[in-house]
Design a protein around this motif. Structure first.
Motif, PDB file in Angstrom:
ATOM      1  N   ILE A 235      30.968  68.585  91.503  1.00  0.00           N
ATOM      2  CA  ILE A 235      29.598  68.056  91.486  1.00  0.00           C
ATOM      3  C   ILE A 235      28.890  68.372  92.789  1.00  0.00           C
ATOM      4  O   ILE A 235      27.708  68.743  92.807  1.00  0.00           O
ATOM      5  N   ARG A 236      29.626  68.247  93.914  1.00  0.00           N
ATOM      6  CA  ARG A 236      29.013  68.471  95.229  1.00  0.00           C
ATOM      7  C   ARG A 236      28.483  69.902  95.374  1.00  0.00           C
ATOM      8  O   ARG A 236      27.513  70.141  96.088  1.00  0.00           O
ATOM      9  N   GLY A 237      29.146  70.824  94.727  1.00  0.00           N
ATOM     10  CA  GLY A 237      28.742  72.219  94.884  1.00  0.00           C
ATOM     11  C   GLY A 237      27.821  72.732  93.792  1.00  0.00           C
ATOM     12  O   GLY A 237      27.444  73.901  93.806  1.00  0.00           O
ATOM     13  N   ARG A 238      27.469  71.864  92.854  1.00  0.00           N
ATOM     14  CA  ARG A 238      26.684  72.308  91.720  1.00  0.00           C
ATOM     15  C   ARG A 238      25.192  72.088  91.932  1.00  0.00           C
ATOM     16  O   ARG A 238      24.753  71.281  92.751  1.00  0.00           O
ATOM     17  N   GLY A 239      24.407  72.754  91.104  1.00  0.00           N
ATOM     18  CA  GLY A 239      22.957  72.722  91.249  1.00  0.00           C
ATOM     19  C   GLY A 239      22.351  71.347  91.047  1.00  0.00           C
ATOM     20  O   GLY A 239      21.370  70.998  91.713  1.00  0.00           O
ATOM     21  N   TYR A 240      22.903  70.555  90.144  1.00  0.00           N
ATOM     22  CA  TYR A 240      22.307  69.253  89.882  1.00  0.00           C
ATOM     23  C   TYR A 240      22.368  68.348  91.114  1.00  0.00           C
ATOM     24  O   TYR A 240      21.443  67.591  91.378  1.00  0.00           O
ATOM     25  N   TYR A 241      23.459  68.442  91.841  1.00  0.00           N
ATOM     26  CA  TYR A 241      23.598  67.612  93.041  1.00  0.00           C
ATOM     27  C   TYR A 241      22.497  67.944  94.045  1.00  0.00           C
ATOM     28  O   TYR A 241      21.806  67.075  94.565  1.00  0.00           O
TER      29      TYR A 241
END
Length: 564
Positions: free
Chosen positions: A528-534
């Motif tokens: 999650i930390r590295g994804r676009g939504y975060y």
């Protein structure tokens, strides 16, 4: 300030009593000039069909007096006014209340409707033989075949009395057929009997009738083509898929703006009204508003309610949704694709605008055609019979969310109310523990695999549908999915800061048997930390709570924390 025309379907009352009238009088020009001696016009419920039919009756009828049309658009069409205004005997009948649960009651109801029609005209009939026949109809002493022939007989009698051919206006012709379809399992003969009655009545009145100038039928569905209209070679159909009469039913953008202005509401409200009640489409015309909901919204605002409290699913709550709900309950394909629709996405579907009601269950395109025809889906032509379909607006989105929630509660005991309350609290305050406990309890105890078989992907689908169904007005849900649902990434966040300062991102991973779920759940948080939504949510100024969820058969592990 004019009176709000809520529930007013009589054109004379609308004009004489000073109600606000959205001018649709150019429909009269359309019915005169567009091809087809017999026209069938289909539009969603409460889109002004009955009022428009009443308007046409008052324009054409030789029995009407008074200039109700002065100042309306059609009054500028001098040739039409000269040739058609108050020149014809007009028969106007509506079947919108014939919704009985069995054939006997429906037949009695149909006879009463036709008897009332006879009552309206009997004083204008001078021929003694005709009067005796009218009295038999009026007193419900006539044979069934006489009722089936009465509309045709009435056109003939009025032609003799006036010297002019009659105009026949039949409103909501499909309501009795829809009721017969809905209750066909309770009364095995109901549907076939109703179709036969309507076929005989309409064929007698509309086919090769030398006493008829023209006929107009309105309804929601183009139903039972193989039975009802099989003998009518002079029928032209104008559905929501055709690019004709596109602005004659429903409210257009400029008409809604004028309404808002007339009642002293802030023009900024149009954004909220557009989001909730706009989005319908006819042919290539976009931005058609639901008139019933717009009027009800204005009424709520004038009563003192604020904007948010006034935005309610008025149309859904007052429309007859029985047929739609039946199809939603019985159609697994629809359930499997509701997540994309609820996220505001378009999906490509084959539609058949000529599909009959009886064919709905038998063809894959049936439920999608039904939803598009009745206004529950917006359909944009792609190629051949394929259309991109999507939800028109928030009002209908709320309806589908409610249906999804009911289905999940019935199927897997989905605790929607508890999950919603705890989700809202988490988005407002950042308290994730209560939601975590509800979620874990739901997954462990409620998701019964006998409902899903061995396909764990369907559990992920149910989870996503559940989150979508409880994220109501004020919140946005988006998801990113890969084929096979090996990864399911869902984010829920407030539409505006007043609904909360937190965004919640769910990353769902499927582990193979024997793999350590805790590691997968933690890896999901790291992902999650590295994804676009975060990054997107942080950019919006929201604090982010992450949920890493790992499944393996019935085992589940959830890791949740606020991500810095």
């Amino acid at each position: 300030m004019k009176r709000l025309p809520i529930g007013v379907n009589d054109f004379k009352e609308m004009i004489e009593e000073g109600y606000y009238f959205v001018d649709k009088s150019m429909l009269i020009k359309d019915v005169i000039e567009l091809p087809g001696k017999i026209k069938l016009i289909t539009r969603p419920r409460r889109f002004g069909k009955t009022l428009n039919m009443s308007m046409m009756e008052h324009f054409f009828s030789i029995f009407r007096v008074g200039d109700l049309f002065e100042g309306l658009a059609i009054w500028g069409e001098g040739g039409i006014v000269k040739d058609y205004y108050h020149k014809y005997p007009v028969i106007f009948v509506t079947f919108k209340e014939v919704k009985d649960t069995n054939w006997k009651n429906a037949l009695d109801h149909m006879k009463r409707v036709l008897a009332n029609l006879a009552r309206n005209f009997i004083e204008r009939i001078t021929d003694e033989r005709d009067r005796r026949f009218f009295e038999k109809i009026l007193e419900t002493r006539a044979l069934d075949v006489d009722y089936m022939d009465f509309l045709r007989y009435l056109t003939e009698a009025l032609h003799r009395e006036t010297g002019n051919k009659a105009i026949l206006l039949i409103d909501e012709y499909d309501v009795p057929i829809e009721a017969a379809y809905m209750y066909r399992e309770k009364d095995a003969e109901y549907y076939d009997n109703m179709v036969a009655f309507m076929r005989n009545m309409l064929t007698a009145a509309l086919k090769d009738n030398e006493h008829l100038e023209f006929g107009i039928l309105t309804g929601v569905y183009r139903v039972a083509k193989e039975s009802i209209f099989s003998g009518l070679n002079n029928l032209t159909v104008y559905t929501v898929f055709e690019n004709k009469m596109t602005d004659r039913f429903g409210f257009m953008e400029e008409e809604v703006m004028e309404l808002i202005k007339h009642y002293g509401l802030d023009e900024k409200e149009i954004k909220a009204v557009r989001e909730w009640y706009d989005g319908f489409r006819v042919g290539m015309r976009e931005r058609i508003y639901n008139p019933w909901s717009v009027l009800m919204y204005i009424d709520s605002r004038l009563s003192g309610l604020d904007i948010e409290a006034s935005l309610q699913p008025f149309w859904i709550n007052t429309s007859s949704n029985d047929l739609i709900e039946l199809q939603i309950r019985n159609n697994p394909t629809l359930k499997e694709e509701l997540d994309s629709l609820l996220e505001g996405k378009r999906i490509l579907k084959k539609l058949d605008p000529w599909l009959s009601l009886k064919e709905i269950d038998a063809r894959p395109s049936g439920v999608w055609t039904l939803l598009a025809s009745s206004g529950y889906l917006n359909a944009v032509y792609h190629e051949r019979r394929f259309y991109h379909v999507s939800l028109p607006n928030k009002e209908i989105e709320e309806f589908f969310k409610e249906k999804v929630s009911e289905w999940l509660e019935d199927t897997i005991n989905f605790p929607s109310e508890d999950l919603y309350k705890s989700l809202k609290k988490m988005l407002m305050e950042g308290d994730k523990q209560e939601f975590l406990e509800y979620l874990k309890s739901f997954i462990v105890n409620s998701m019964s695999y006998h409902d899903f078989g061995s396909e764990s992907e369907r559990v992920y689908k149910a989870f996503l549908l559940g989150i979508l169904s409880i994220a109501v007005n004020g919140y946005i849900v988006e998801s990113e999915k890969e084929s096979g649902y090996g990864r399911l990434d869902v984010v829920v966040y407030p539409r505006e800061k007043r609904y909360g300062g937190y965004a919640v991102i769910f990353e769902v991973k499927r582990a193979d048997r024997g793999e350590k779920l805790e590691d997968f759940a933690k890896a999901a948080l790291d992902q999650i930390r590295g994804r676009g939504y975060y990054k997107k949510m942080k950019g919006y100024g929201y604090r982010v709570i992450g949920f890493g969820i790992a499944f393996s058969s019935k085992r589940v592990e959830i890791e949740a924390e606020e991500l810095g």
